[in-house]
Design an enzyme around this catalytic site. Sequence first.
Site, PDB file in Angstrom:
ATOM      1  N   GLU A  13       1.344  -1.407  -0.079  1.00  0.00           N
ATOM      2  CA  GLU A  13      -0.134  -0.260  -0.388  1.00  0.00           C
ATOM      3  C   GLU A  13       1.219   1.060   0.069  1.00  0.00           C
ATOM      4  O   GLU A  13       2.003   1.185   0.359  1.00  0.00           O
ATOM      5  CB  GLU A  13      -0.983   0.422   1.496  1.00  0.00           C
ATOM      6  CG  GLU A  13      -2.047   1.170   1.589  1.00  0.00           C
ATOM      7  CD  GLU A  13      -2.924   1.031   2.651  1.00  0.00           C
ATOM      8  OE1 GLU A  13      -1.837   0.174   4.106  1.00  0.00           O
ATOM      9  OE2 GLU A  13      -3.299   1.931   3.429  1.00  0.00           O
ATOM     10  N   LYS A  54      -9.639   2.455  -2.107  1.00  0.00           N
ATOM     11  CA  LYS A  54      -9.667   1.534  -0.466  1.00  0.00           C
ATOM     12  C   LYS A  54     -10.924   2.051   0.486  1.00  0.00           C
ATOM     13  O   LYS A  54     -10.883   3.177   0.383  1.00  0.00           O
ATOM     14  CB  LYS A  54      -8.846   2.108   0.207  1.00  0.00           C
ATOM     15  CG  LYS A  54      -8.547   1.009   1.918  1.00  0.00           C
ATOM     16  CD  LYS A  54      -7.097   1.840   2.315  1.00  0.00           C
ATOM     17  CE  LYS A  54      -7.113   0.406   3.854  1.00  0.00           C
ATOM     18  NZ  LYS A  54      -5.839   1.078   4.317  1.00  0.00           N
ATOM     19  N   CYS A 105      -5.285  -3.414   2.007  1.00  0.00           N
ATOM     20  CA  CYS A 105      -4.766  -3.619   4.067  1.00  0.00           C
ATOM     21  C   CYS A 105      -5.771  -3.603   4.612  1.00  0.00           C
ATOM     22  O   CYS A 105      -6.592  -5.393   4.572  1.00  0.00           O
ATOM     23  CB  CYS A 105      -4.649  -2.337   3.978  1.00  0.00           C
ATOM     24  SG  CYS A 105      -3.354  -2.649   5.401  1.00  0.00           S
ATOM     25  N   VAL A 159      -0.029  -2.450  10.223  1.00  0.00           N
ATOM     26  CA  VAL A 159       0.798  -3.072  11.909  1.00  0.00           C
ATOM     27  C   VAL A 159       0.336  -3.035  12.583  1.00  0.00           C
ATOM     28  O   VAL A 159       0.976  -3.678  13.603  1.00  0.00           O
ATOM     29  CB  VAL A 159      -0.198  -0.741  12.007  1.00  0.00           C
ATOM     30  CG1 VAL A 159       1.617   0.048  11.185  1.00  0.00           C
ATOM     31  CG2 VAL A 159      -0.797  -0.206  12.062  1.00  0.00           C
TER      32      VAL A 159
HETATM   33  C1  ACM Z   1      -3.535  -0.161   7.117  1.00  0.00           C
HETATM   34  O1  ACM Z   1      -4.709  -0.274   6.877  1.00  0.00           O
HETATM   35  N1  ACM Z   1      -3.182   0.488   6.423  1.00  0.00           N
HETATM   36  C2  ACM Z   1      -3.776  -0.650   8.690  1.00  0.00           C
END
Ligand code: ACM
Length: 265
Positions: free
Chosen positions: A41, A111, A144, A171
Amino acid sequence: MRVAVGQIEPHVSEYKRNLQIIRDVLSEAKDVEIDVLVLPELCNSGYVFESREEVEASAESIPEGQTSRELISWSRDGRFVVAGICERTKEGLHNSAAAFGDGKHFGTYRKIHLFLNERDWFLQGNEEPPVYEHNENRFGVMICFDWAFPEVARILALKQAQIILHPSNLVLPYCQDAMVTRSIENHIFTATANRTGTERGVTFSGSSQITDVNGKRLVRMGLSDSGIGWADVELKLADSKSITARNDSLRDRRPGLYTRLTQDD
Ligand code: ACM
């Protein structure tokens, strides 16, 4: 088919340096004859921004931007690549995943589940995650934190994706395990490309991985490894959703009992 995750460490606000890191990992992927590659990402921009100006300075349009052009060039000769890009559009900034194959732009996913401070910089995507068909293979894309919403992987399976290509900047420590479950419940391959390093006190968890349709990890990179992790996979295995002789993970669903899932609260 040889599928790879590229684990790299982008640097916030260092667009040129990130471009070189991307070029290096693309070159490594070419050397080991990768067919399908996933990069993390926001690989052109880094992640922990402090101001809108900083995000703007690294954002690029797709497919005109420099990162896109590198990816387009890599994808010639039958290859396919999905990478997380900090994208500039007419409406604003998006945390996006761009897909390129055969030297062409296949599409861009924006996203839909923004994580923490991403909400300060990026507009939320409003379109269903895509599945791209390339050389009779079907690639689903999510980004992510979409991992935390099993509906996303399920939708990709319902759209007949054989593998989920999953650019990430993870994370929390749970995603890699959750993706094992996403594989099992959808009988689908997954390839999660995560980044490494610590940016302004935020440490990313590396451990990029590729899982098979039964959730077996075919590759798992270390916390701070950099470069390519790859596996040879037979994507057609994802076309069967059989769990037992009398059970199938898609056909046995009871959507009439799931209407609560489509209510807003
Ligand atoms: C994330 O979506 N970068 C944890």
